[in-house]
Design an enzyme around this catalytic site. Structure first.
Site: not given
Length: 503
Positions: A417, A392
């Site tokens: 991600k 992320s």
């Protein structure tokens, strides 16, 4: 922190204004939800047609399911932000639960449904009729008698979107989430996440010297049970909430060991006060081939909490004042956190108007997030270390520094991600996480379920010629120098400095 362009908003709070309530509060039997739309007459008329179709669908379905009219129906209004002359409301009827606590969750259901309808990154809602999905879930919720069962129906509705990161969490879970973002909690020191391909809860990392770390739980291990409860269908926040608790209490977990052929063991963990300090740093001195002492600044960033950017700035400045000549930024096992914190950290290493990341909205429109007249704290050489636990915001930061030519990446391929969630607190204190955008790196590399492959892979083998370290520094940095990826990073910095000297 330096300002970015006006459009570079904090995606965590982008949609907080979307949900509004009547001044009078909740009125039994009536529920209002305002969904903002464009103000053009054409768009308003199109949505009006859609709403009339929805009304017809619901009337047929509810009459069929319950065999009565709408005298005991729950109504909500969808208001279009159209010109004043056109502003109208549409009331759609649903069966009202006779259980007060379920009735309250029905309101939460409509609130969550509306936010997803307006903001979810996939406008096809995983190729399903999202309006009919609301009707179906409301009908399923009607005969229930408990709020927990009703919330399960909301989670079931969200699961049909095919996105494990779009989810709802209870008020208690949201309180724990906010505590974690603030950097303080009581728990066992585990970072966990749902593995998208399997749906299993896996350990991303353990906080150093935490109860989980002392118990020998490792990255890649799978959580199977918590206090005798199977974790099938439980998301990461639900599992984290079960692991948290008052310091001094204990929690029993079953863990599938990733390094021992899926051996399952049971571990009893004490809960403690956990300080989520996102930064740890050290200065690694060594002698160059010319006999000069060279200082490398090592910074480990474990999570992107609210204090991450400020703590990072302080660490860089302190090491700069101590004569550091190069830097290693370690993002291994950093599961992400606040996107804004990742962007703020990136700006500390870059100059000018560089693109930090590109976001792609539900309509496929790509928008760059750029700096404005940025000035890096330091221009010294930089290596970033990543691995499969870097996810992320870690991938956003690594991509920004790599694609802009600021850093060499060392390590192993990242988690992958490439989605950004907004977090909205709902009227009952619960919170809705909605995937509102995808992102690609500045060089337009797709990250989602792909990850970032580093420039240089590091292995478990040591380099043949470790650097000479002064005796007084050996104790404090021996663990760092024994890390093969850090050794590879130092080698890359030496190569970069050598090339710079020749030129």
């Amino acid at each position: 922190m330096r300002k970015r362009k006006q459009r570079t908003e904090d995606l965590r709070s982008k949609h907080d204004h979307n949900t509004t309530e009547e001044d009078s509060g909740f009125v039994p039997g009536r529920l209002l939800l305002c969904l903002p739309t464009t103000t053009t007459t054409a768009i308003w008329k199109r949505k009006k047609v859609e709403e009339m179709k929805l009304k017809n669908k619901v009337e047929v379905a509810v009459k069929s399911a319950f065999g009565f009219g709408f005298s005991a129906a729950l109504s909500f209004c969808i208001f279009c932000h159209a010109p004043t002359a056109l502003a109208q409301s549409l009331t759609v009827a649903f069966p009202v639960s006779r259980a007060p606590e379920v009735n309250a969750v029905q309101r939460t259901l409509v609130e969550a449904w509306g936010l997803i309808r307006e903001t979810f990154v996939d406008p096809t809602f995983n190729h399903q009729d999202w309006d009919m999905k609301l009707q179906q879930t409301m009908v399923e919720m009607f005969p229930l008698n408990s709020a927990d069962a009703a919330y399960t129906k909301i989670s079931g509705m969200l699961s049909t979107l095919g996105d494990p990161f779009t989810r709802i969490i209870s008020p208690k879970e949201y309180q724990g989430f906010r505590i974690g973002s603030d950097g303080n909690l009581q728990g066992v020191g585990l970072f966990i996440n749902v593995e998208p391909r399997t749906g299993h809860l896996v350990v991303l990392s353990c906080i150093e010297n935490s109860p989980a770390a002392r118990a020998g739980i490792h990255q890649g291990d799978e959580l199977v049970e918590i206090n005798g409860e199977r974790l099938d269908g439980i998301d990461s926040e639900g599992a984290a909430q079960r692991l948290r608790g008052n310091a001094g209490t204990t929690v029993t977990v079953k863990v599938k060991d990733s390094s021992r052929n899926s051996y399952i063991r049971e571990v009893k963990l004490p809960r403690e006060y956990i300080k989520l300090s996102p930064i740890s740093s050290a200065i690694i001195p060594h002698k160059s081939s010319e006999g000069q002492v060279i200082k490398t600044g090592y910074v480990k960033l474990s999570t992107f909490s609210q204090s991450a950017a400020e703590d990072m700035q302080n660490a860089i400045q302190e090491m700069k004042n101590q004569g550091v000549h190069s830097y290693i930024l370690d993002l291994r096992n950093n599961p992400g956190g606040l996107v804004k914190a990742g962007l703020d950290v990136a700006q500390m290493w870059l100059d000018g108007d560089e693109t930090l990341v590109n976001t792609i909205d539900r309509d496929g429109n790509m928008s760059p997030i750029n700096m404005i007249n940025g000035h890096a704290i330091t221009h010294d050489p930089l290596v970033v270390i990543v691995n499969e636990g870097s996810a992320s915001a870690s991938e956003i930061l690594a991509g920004a520094l790599h694609d802009n030519g600021r850093a060499i990446l060392v390590g192993r391929k990242t988690f992958g991600k490439g989605k950004i969630q907004s977090v909205t607190q709902l009227h009952d204190g619960s919170a809705l996480f909605v995937t509102v955008a995808k992102y690609v790196s500045p060089a337009l590399h797709d990250i989602d379920q792909v990850g970032i492959t580093p420039d240089v892979q590091c292995t478990t083998e040591m380099l043949n010629s470790p650097k000479e370290i002064s005796t007084e520094d050996k104790a404090s940095i021996s663990s760092l120098e024994a890390d093969s990826c850090i050794m590879v990073a130092e080698h890359e910095l030496d190569m970069k400095e050598s090339k710079g000297t020749v030129s």
